[in-house]
Design an enzyme around this catalytic site. Structure first.
Site, PDB file in Angstrom:
ATOM      1  N   GLU A  53       8.103  -8.189  -4.851  1.00  0.00           N
ATOM      2  CA  GLU A  53       8.971  -7.275  -4.127  1.00  0.00           C
ATOM      3  C   GLU A  53       8.546  -7.140  -2.662  1.00  0.00           C
ATOM      4  O   GLU A  53       7.372  -7.304  -2.324  1.00  0.00           O
ATOM      5  CB  GLU A  53       8.945  -5.898  -4.797  1.00  0.00           C
ATOM      6  CG  GLU A  53       9.487  -5.981  -6.219  1.00  0.00           C
ATOM      7  CD  GLU A  53       9.512  -4.658  -6.954  1.00  0.00           C
ATOM      8  OE1 GLU A  53      10.321  -4.516  -7.855  1.00  0.00           O
ATOM      9  OE2 GLU A  53       8.711  -3.763  -6.625  1.00  0.00           O
TER      10      GLU A  53
ATOM     11  N   CYS B 233       7.044  -4.071   4.363  1.00  0.00           N
ATOM     12  CA  CYS B 233       5.871  -4.077   3.503  1.00  0.00           C
ATOM     13  C   CYS B 233       5.960  -5.324   2.631  1.00  0.00           C
ATOM     14  O   CYS B 233       6.914  -5.482   1.869  1.00  0.00           O
ATOM     15  CB  CYS B 233       5.879  -2.803   2.666  1.00  0.00           C
ATOM     16  SG  CYS B 233       4.552  -2.699   1.452  1.00  0.00           S
TER      17      CYS B 233
ATOM     18  N   CYS C 237      -1.642  -8.414  -9.498  1.00  0.00           N
ATOM     19  CA  CYS C 237      -2.900  -8.109  -8.816  1.00  0.00           C
ATOM     20  C   CYS C 237      -4.010  -8.076  -9.857  1.00  0.00           C
ATOM     21  O   CYS C 237      -3.807  -7.602 -10.973  1.00  0.00           O
ATOM     22  CB  CYS C 237      -2.809  -6.762  -8.113  1.00  0.00           C
ATOM     23  SG  CYS C 237      -4.258  -6.361  -7.099  1.00  0.00           S
TER      24      CYS C 237
ATOM     25  N   CYS D 278      -6.594  -1.370 -10.451  1.00  0.00           N
ATOM     26  CA  CYS D 278      -6.656   0.063 -10.177  1.00  0.00           C
ATOM     27  C   CYS D 278      -5.664   0.735 -11.139  1.00  0.00           C
ATOM     28  O   CYS D 278      -4.479   0.388 -11.154  1.00  0.00           O
ATOM     29  CB  CYS D 278      -6.269   0.358  -8.726  1.00  0.00           C
ATOM     30  SG  CYS D 278      -7.318  -0.506  -7.535  1.00  0.00           S
TER      31      CYS D 278
ATOM     32  N   CYS E 171      -2.106   2.228 -10.092  1.00  0.00           N
ATOM     33  CA  CYS E 171      -1.176   1.379  -9.339  1.00  0.00           C
ATOM     34  C   CYS E 171      -0.351   0.539 -10.308  1.00  0.00           C
ATOM     35  O   CYS E 171      -0.902  -0.126 -11.189  1.00  0.00           O
ATOM     36  CB  CYS E 171      -1.978   0.480  -8.401  1.00  0.00           C
ATOM     37  SG  CYS E 171      -0.977  -0.772  -7.570  1.00  0.00           S
TER      38      CYS E 171
ATOM     39  N   CYS F 274       4.679   3.526  -2.394  1.00  0.00           N
ATOM     40  CA  CYS F 274       3.352   2.924  -2.523  1.00  0.00           C
ATOM     41  C   CYS F 274       2.888   2.870  -3.968  1.00  0.00           C
ATOM     42  O   CYS F 274       2.930   3.871  -4.676  1.00  0.00           O
ATOM     43  CB  CYS F 274       2.332   3.727  -1.739  1.00  0.00           C
ATOM     44  SG  CYS F 274       2.668   3.706  -0.005  1.00  0.00           S
TER      45      CYS F 274
END
Ligand code: SAH
Length: 363
Positions: A87, A100, A107, A111, A114, A331
């Site tokens: 995205e 962004c 990933c 974390c 997230c 975010c």
């Protein structure tokens, strides 16, 4: 697949072998400075245009696009070669336009808070896949009469775990697209060797460190890579970066209710921020809700209290808006593949209670 923004000028020259020399510059300028696809390079003979459109394929196949109710945030979902999805978010503010970008599909940093981290790692993006996100988002900005001036490497993925591709993308954006490195921000979870390499780049980008906790016990939990690169090492790397660069550094801090939003957290954070050769700027954002993390973001009053405490301690701190929330573009919410329903179907905005997680179907 080698896509149109993956080629170096020399590689483009090979594709244009047999054409007049000036064509290389003409095509390069068209792709980067004018944001055009090969088919749109009307200064080229038609047959060449058609051949380039075939031989220099786009890396990003559009899947869906969501626009926030106010129309000032656009989230693009792309499918890459091989089927992975990523995205990109275009954010239009009164005084600036920011894109962004994602640097990895998924990933590996894990974390827990997230959405991308919850989904795990698929693959690195190539520099061309990163650059093309900017080009296509900037085209959309152009359609809206606005020019993209800032790029943040804060989408899916850890930029410094894919440092070579990210650096090449930065070179292209700075030198060829014409967005100065001073308007590019690389955000990292705190990969120390990556910060050390970034300090040596020729392009003076801004660095954001996603800190979220100012003691190792808590940071080990929130940001697992902290176990490999604990806070003391991370701060040394930040100090070296500042001495090498003399540019401002920011700490990102997602405020999680009852976890890292107490007075003591502000005091520990202020100690770290003020202890650097050039004090770090702190960006606060209330945690955005994600399906796999059953803790809430701090309420607005708590956010204001935390900020005031930092300011009282002498720290420069700003509260960032969680714009794009209602289209899951805020975010930490980027999680292609298990994407939410189209924006029009969504009710309500802002943080939803996590005891009733939103169901996410596939697109
Ligand atoms: N991997 C990089 C860049 C991607 S994340 C990094 O960690 O910096 C961009 C920012 O969003 C980071 O500061 C990240 O910690 C933050 N973030 C992740 N999940 C979030 C959430 N649920 N709410 C608010 N911010 C979040």
């Amino acid at each position: 697949m080698v896509s149109r923004y993956d080629l170096s000028p020399d590689e483009l020259a090979v594709v244009l072998d047999g054409e007049p020399r000036y064509r290389v510059n003409q095509v390069w300028e068209g792709l980067y400075a004018q944001l055009r696809s090969p088919a749109e390079l009307t200064t080229l003979p038609k047959a060449l245009r058609e051949r380039l459109d075939r031989d220099l394929p786009s890396a990003l196949r559009p899947v869906t696009e969501s626009v926030s109710d106010s129309g000032d945030t656009v989230k693009f979902l792309w499918e890459l070669d091989g089927g992975a999805r990523i995205e990109t978010v275009l954010m239009i503010y009164p005084d600036r336009v920011t894109v962004c970008v994602s640097t990895q599909a998924g990933c590996a940093m894990a974390c827990g808070f997230c959405a991308t981290g919850q989904a795990g790692f698929t693959r690195h993006l190539t520099s061309g896949e990163i650059v093309e996100q900017v080009i296509l988002a900037a085209r959309r900005g152009q359609d809206l009469g606005r020019r993209v001036g800032n790029i943040v490497f804060m989408g899916m993925g850890e930029p410094l775990a894919n440092e070579p591709a990210v650096h090449t993308a930065v070179e292209r954006l700075h030198h060829d697209v014409g967005i100065s490195a001073r308007h590019l921000t690389v955000s990292t979870v705190g990969i120390v060797p990556g910060i050390e390499r970034l300090a040596k780049w020729r392009e003076p980008v801004n660095l954001a460190v996603s800190l979220h906790a100012a003691n190792d016990a808590l940071r080990d939990e929130l940001v697992p890579i902290n176990r490999r690169y604990p806070i003391a090492r991370l701060m040394d790397a930040c100090a070296d970066y500042l001495e090498a660069r003399g540019r401002r550094l920011s700490f990102e801090w997602a405020l999680i209710s009852g976890v890292n939003d107490r007075r003591q957290d502000a005091i520990e954070l202020a100690d770290l921020a003020l202890d650097l050769p050039l004090a770090a700027h702190v960006n606060l954002i209330p945690l955005n809700s994600t399906p796999g993390y059953p803790v809430r973001g701090t309420e607005p009053a708590g956010v204001a209290r935390f900020r005031n405490e930092l300011v009282r301690l002498g720290v420069n701190a700003t509260v960032r808006s969680n714009r794009g929330n209602e289209i899951d573009a805020a975010c930490g919410q980027l999680a292609a593949g298990q994407l939410s329903k189209p924006a029009a179907d969504r009710t309500g905005t802002g943080n939803v209670p996590l005891d009733t997680p939103r169901r996410r179907g596939s697109v």
